[in-house]
Design an enzyme around this catalytic site. Structure first.
Site, PDB file in Angstrom:
ATOM      1  N   LYS A 116       0.822  -1.218   0.000  1.00 37.83           N
ATOM      2  CA  LYS A 116       0.000   0.000   0.000  1.00 37.83           C
ATOM      3  C   LYS A 116       0.853   1.265   0.000  1.00 37.83           C
ATOM      4  O   LYS A 116       0.458   2.278  -0.560  1.00 37.83           O
ATOM      5  CB  LYS A 116      -1.003  -0.006   1.158  1.00 37.83           C
ATOM      6  CG  LYS A 116      -2.061  -1.096   0.981  1.00 37.83           C
ATOM      7  CD  LYS A 116      -3.387  -0.810   1.614  1.00 37.83           C
ATOM      8  CE  LYS A 116      -4.380  -1.889   1.198  1.00 37.83           C
ATOM      9  NZ  LYS A 116      -5.682  -1.807   1.827  1.00 37.83           N
ATOM     10  N   LYS A 199      -3.797 -10.948  -6.664  1.00 35.75           N
ATOM     11  CA  LYS A 199      -5.045 -11.086  -5.908  1.00 35.75           C
ATOM     12  C   LYS A 199      -6.135 -10.217  -6.534  1.00 35.75           C
ATOM     13  O   LYS A 199      -5.858  -9.114  -7.001  1.00 35.75           O
ATOM     14  CB  LYS A 199      -4.748 -10.634  -4.467  1.00 35.75           C
ATOM     15  CG  LYS A 199      -5.936 -10.570  -3.535  1.00 35.75           C
ATOM     16  CD  LYS A 199      -5.535  -9.978  -2.182  1.00 35.75           C
ATOM     17  CE  LYS A 199      -5.974  -8.522  -2.084  1.00 35.75           C
ATOM     18  NZ  LYS A 199      -6.673  -8.122  -0.871  1.00 35.75           N
ATOM     19  N   LYS A 202     -10.407  -4.869  -4.920  1.00 34.09           N
ATOM     20  CA  LYS A 202     -11.405  -3.865  -5.299  1.00 34.09           C
ATOM     21  C   LYS A 202     -10.761  -2.547  -5.714  1.00 34.09           C
ATOM     22  O   LYS A 202     -11.400  -1.723  -6.348  1.00 34.09           O
ATOM     23  CB  LYS A 202     -12.402  -3.648  -4.172  1.00 34.09           C
ATOM     24  CG  LYS A 202     -11.812  -3.183  -2.871  1.00 34.09           C
ATOM     25  CD  LYS A 202     -12.910  -3.156  -1.812  1.00 34.09           C
ATOM     26  CE  LYS A 202     -12.320  -3.291  -0.427  1.00 34.09           C
ATOM     27  NZ  LYS A 202     -13.176  -3.864   0.547  1.00 34.09           N
TER      28      LYS A 202
HETATM   29  P1  ATP Z   1      -7.981  -4.024  -1.158  1.00 31.38           P
HETATM   30  O1  ATP Z   1      -7.996  -5.149  -2.136  1.00 31.38           O
HETATM   31  O2  ATP Z   1      -8.534  -2.765  -1.709  1.00 31.38           O
HETATM   32  O3  ATP Z   1      -6.697  -3.864  -0.446  1.00 31.38           O
HETATM   33  P2  ATP Z   1      -9.355  -5.813   0.472  1.00 31.38           P
HETATM   34  O4  ATP Z   1     -10.530  -6.243  -0.310  1.00 31.38           O
HETATM   35  O5  ATP Z   1      -8.194  -6.715   0.573  1.00 31.38           O
HETATM   36  O6  ATP Z   1      -8.985  -4.388  -0.026  1.00 31.38           O
HETATM   37  P3  ATP Z   1     -10.964  -5.806   2.899  1.00 31.38           P
HETATM   38  O7  ATP Z   1     -12.189  -5.225   2.343  1.00 31.38           O
HETATM   39  O8  ATP Z   1     -10.698  -5.327   4.267  1.00 31.38           O
HETATM   40  O9  ATP Z   1      -9.698  -5.482   2.010  1.00 31.38           O
HETATM   41  O10 ATP Z   1     -11.048  -7.387   2.883  1.00 31.38           O
HETATM   42  C1  ATP Z   1     -12.071  -8.046   3.542  1.00 31.38           C
HETATM   43  C2  ATP Z   1     -11.829  -9.519   3.581  1.00 31.38           C
HETATM   44  O11 ATP Z   1     -11.802 -10.056   2.248  1.00 31.38           O
HETATM   45  C3  ATP Z   1     -10.526  -9.956   4.231  1.00 31.38           C
HETATM   46  O12 ATP Z   1     -10.767 -11.077   5.058  1.00 31.38           O
HETATM   47  C4  ATP Z   1      -9.646 -10.339   3.078  1.00 31.38           C
HETATM   48  O13 ATP Z   1      -8.687 -11.305   3.433  1.00 31.38           O
HETATM   49  C5  ATP Z   1     -10.668 -10.908   2.103  1.00 31.38           C
HETATM   50  N1  ATP Z   1     -10.209 -10.829   0.718  1.00 31.38           N
HETATM   51  C6  ATP Z   1      -9.860  -9.711   0.045  1.00 31.38           C
HETATM   52  N2  ATP Z   1      -9.512  -9.988  -1.224  1.00 31.38           N
HETATM   53  C7  ATP Z   1      -9.641 -11.336  -1.354  1.00 31.38           C
HETATM   54  C8  ATP Z   1      -9.422 -12.254  -2.445  1.00 31.38           C
HETATM   55  N3  ATP Z   1      -9.020 -11.837  -3.623  1.00 31.38           N
HETATM   56  N4  ATP Z   1      -9.661 -13.576  -2.231  1.00 31.38           N
HETATM   57  C9  ATP Z   1     -10.086 -14.021  -1.027  1.00 31.38           C
HETATM   58  N5  ATP Z   1     -10.299 -13.201   0.038  1.00 31.38           N
HETATM   59  C10 ATP Z   1     -10.084 -11.891  -0.115  1.00 31.38           C
END
Ligand code: ATP
Ligand code: LTN
Length: 335
Positions: A116, A199, A202
């Site tokens: 980040k 990964k 969003k």
């Molecule tokens: P960003 O991708 O913008 O950094 P994020 O989606 O990782 O944000 P959160 O919204 O806090 O961040 O994630 C919420 C939950 O979703 C967490 O438990 C995270 O581990 C899970 N998660 C996020 N992306 C994935 C993915 N691609 N596959 C599986 N789990 C995910």
């Protein structure tokens, strides 16, 4: 098992934009599945979200939307505590104390901090670095035994465990040391549709890289059709086929089919048919969730009531732990 014998479980999602099917498959789907087995506490992590710049009006809107989405996905507010993190001041209060047993080196080597910081080079702030300590506070306040998260959060969970053990060793038994609850297999890390080595996120600048929980049917099918797949034409889950394997994981998450069942179903058919089937399965599964979310968003008083009740319950539990912490570190209570 009686209410009191159940172990506590905590997790949270940030209201930092559209929730993706990666968040759903890796986290929210498990929140629903675990709600009978544990005393579940789920938060909208708005304090975490401001570690990267948010527009105030969008943050407010995303907070309410995420609360509605939790419920629309099947989290039962009668069984679980649902609240907004900033409504419970104990999260910030415990963070301060835990900061005093955390070393800067532990935080600067976190993968998410490094990623980040690189991505938001103009806004590398102390909050971004302290993010894992706030996350540890979230979890430890509720004496959570289990924390369902996607695989990307494993490192933060390890720090949480280290801090719990460190505090307990220094001040006496105070915190439950939590276990991460990470789904086995590929669902724990759904990959980008545009680049299956990364990964699904969003915050990806390419909207074709992810499917959000509010994408419409045509958009979902179009994104699946465009998904980057591998050479060959055989629908098979394999290490050298990350694109197809990712689609098989997505298909499985929404249909309940195992990889083997999917491989059998599409044997002799090509990628084209499979991609359309994945898109249709995702769209079919999301349609009722989207309808329920839209309905809930019209019931703002209901949602506000859930949040208020949730924050009161959460604050009561959190206060118990925080009082113990304050006593152990030697803060004079005045009584
Ligand atoms: P960003 O991708 O913008 O950094 P994020 O989606 O990782 O944000 P959160 O919204 O806090 O961040 O994630 C919420 C939950 O979703 C967490 O438990 C995270 O581990 C899970 N998660 C996020 N992306 C994935 C993915 N691609 N596959 C599986 N789990 C995910
Ligand atoms: N950092 C998490 C969201 C989060 C969280 C938590 C998850 C904030 N506090 C406590 C589990 C437990 C993320 O998924 N990015």
């Amino acid at each position: 098992m009686g209410e009191t014998e159940k172990k506590a479980l905590f997790s949270a999602v940030q209201p930092s934009g559209a929730v993706t099917i990666g968040n759903y498959i890796g986290a929210i789907k498990n929140f629903v599945a675990l709600q009978d087995e544990f005393n579940c506490i789920y938060a909208v992590a708005d304090l975490h979200s401001i570690t990267v710049r948010q527009e105030a009006a969008a943050l407010r809107k995303n907070t309410l939307e995420l609360m509605a989405l939790f419920i629309a996905c099947g989290i039962d507010p009668e069984k679980c505590v649902l609240f907004v993190q900033s409504h419970v001041p104990a999260h910030c209060e415990l963070t301060w104390v835990l900061n005093t047993i955390t070393y800067p080196g532990e935080l600067s080597r976190m993968t998410q901090f490094k990623d980040k910081s690189a991505k938001h080079a103009d806004n590398v702030n102390m909050g971004l670095m302290d993010y894992p300590v706030l996350m540890a506070s979230d979890i430890l306040l509720y004496q959570a035994a289990a924390v369902p998260v996607g695989a990307d959060q494993k490192q933060h969970l390890e720090l949480t465990r280290d801090l719990a053990v460190r505090f307990n060793n220094r001040y006496g038994q105070t915190f439950t040391v939590p276990e991460p609850y990470i789904m086995k297999g590929s669902g724990a890390k759904i990959m980008s549709l545009a680049d299956p080595s990364r990964k699904m996120s969003k915050s990806d600048e390419n909207p074709n890289a992810f499917i959000t929980m509010s994408d419409d049917r045509d958009t979902i099918i179009r994104k699946c059709k465009r998904a980057v797949t591998d050479s060959g034409n055989e629908v098979r889950s394999a290490e050298d086929k990350p694109g197809v394997s990712n689609l098989i994981a997505i298909y499985g998450a929404f249909t309940g089919k195992t990889a083997e069942e999917t491989e059998r179903e599409f044997s002799g058919k090509g990628y084209g048919d499979f991609k359309v089937a994945v898109g249709e399965a995702v769209a079919d599964a999301l349609a009722p969730v989207q309808a329920e979310k839209a309905r809930l968003l019209k019931e703002k008083d209901y949602l506000n009531g859930i949040m208020k009740r949730g924050a009161e319950t959460a604050a009561r539990i959190a206060r118990r732990t925080l009082s113990k912490v304050y006593r152990k570190v030697g803060f004079y209570s005045g009584d």
